[in-house]
Write a protein that holds these residues in place. Structure first.
Motif, short mmCIF file in Angstrom:
data_model
loop_
_atom_site.label_atom_id
_atom_site.label_comp_id
_atom_site.label_asym_id
_atom_site.label_seq_id
_atom_site.Cartn_x
_atom_site.Cartn_y
_atom_site.Cartn_z
N ARG A 33 0.85 -1.19 0.00
CA ARG A 33 0.00 0.00 0.00
C ARG A 33 0.88 1.23 0.00
O ARG A 33 1.78 1.36 0.83
CB ARG A 33 -0.93 0.00 1.20
N PRO A 35 0.78 5.48 -0.03
CA PRO A 35 -0.01 6.72 0.05
C PRO A 35 0.42 7.69 -1.04
O PRO A 35 1.57 7.68 -1.48
CB PRO A 35 0.31 7.26 1.44
N PHE A 43 -4.46 6.78 -2.32
CA PHE A 43 -3.45 5.74 -2.15
C PHE A 43 -3.60 4.76 -3.31
O PHE A 43 -4.56 4.82 -4.07
CB PHE A 43 -3.65 4.99 -0.82
N GLU A 45 -2.73 0.36 -3.99
CA GLU A 45 -2.05 -0.88 -3.66
C GLU A 45 -1.38 -1.35 -4.93
O GLU A 45 -1.93 -1.17 -6.03
CB GLU A 45 -3.06 -1.93 -3.16
#
Length: 195
Positions: A33, A35, A43, A45
């Protein structure tokens, strides 16, 4: 956005344990993940993966992170326009993209002609591999309910064929199409988890 984030610092551990190019096998790494600096709630992933001799990254981006600014209504209006009046769940949706990890510039990321598979017959195996990564994400990030794909120019037919060839498997995995219309009418493909 994906290129800038990836280009600034792609951690070497993302591909730790991946097969070497001469091994030519399929591999999927961990989910990371990341940001976004430009958006408080944004964000993505990322899942590193290998297919044949090539390294790729699959991004699962928060919809909020796709629109500059922090005004939630502006974000919703933008997404609604992009999704042709369908309003995705902002908290549980992801925009899905994949790219070659070894792209050398922003213009080079999504050029299909630059990233052809060694053997055109691998296309369906590659499509299944992409689908398996989405299933992997949906199991580990279980709160994600909706997935949206907006293909780069030149990849629309690929996405249509992958979805068509795997529609029974997609249903068995508990997903249904958000729109009956295909890419020609909406410009994107959307799936929603039913269970």
């Amino acid at each position: 956005m994906f290129w800038l984030e990836q280009n600034q610092a792609m951690p070497t551990e993302w591909f730790a344990g991946a097969p070497t190019p001469d091994q030519r096998s399929a591999w999927v790494g961990n989910i990371y993940r990341v940001p976004l600096a430009h958006h408080a709630d944004g964000f993505f992933e990322v899942v590193p993966f290998v297919f044949s001799a090539y390294r790729y990254l699959m991004y699962f981006a928060s919809l909020a992170g796709e629109v500059p600014g922090d005004d939630e209504q502006e974000v919703r209006d933008f997404i609604r326009t992009w999704a042709h009046d369908f309003e995705p769940d902002m908290r549980t949706s992801r925009l899905v993209k994949f790219m070659r990890a070894d792209a050398i510039s922003r213009d080079h990321i999504y050029e299909p002609a630059s990233w052809r598979l060694d053997n055109p017959r691998q296309i369906f195996s590659f499509g299944q591999h992409l689908l398996e990564i989405v299933v992997y994400h949906s199991r580990l990030v279980a709160e994600t309910r909706q997935y949206f794909y907006k293909p780069a120019p030149g990849l629309g037919r690929f996405y249509d064929r992958v979805c068509h060839c795997n529609h029974l498997l997609i249903q068995e995995l508990g997903f249904s199409a958000i729109h009956n219309a295909g890419l020609e009418n909406t410009g994107y493909i959307g799936y929603e988890k039913q269970r």
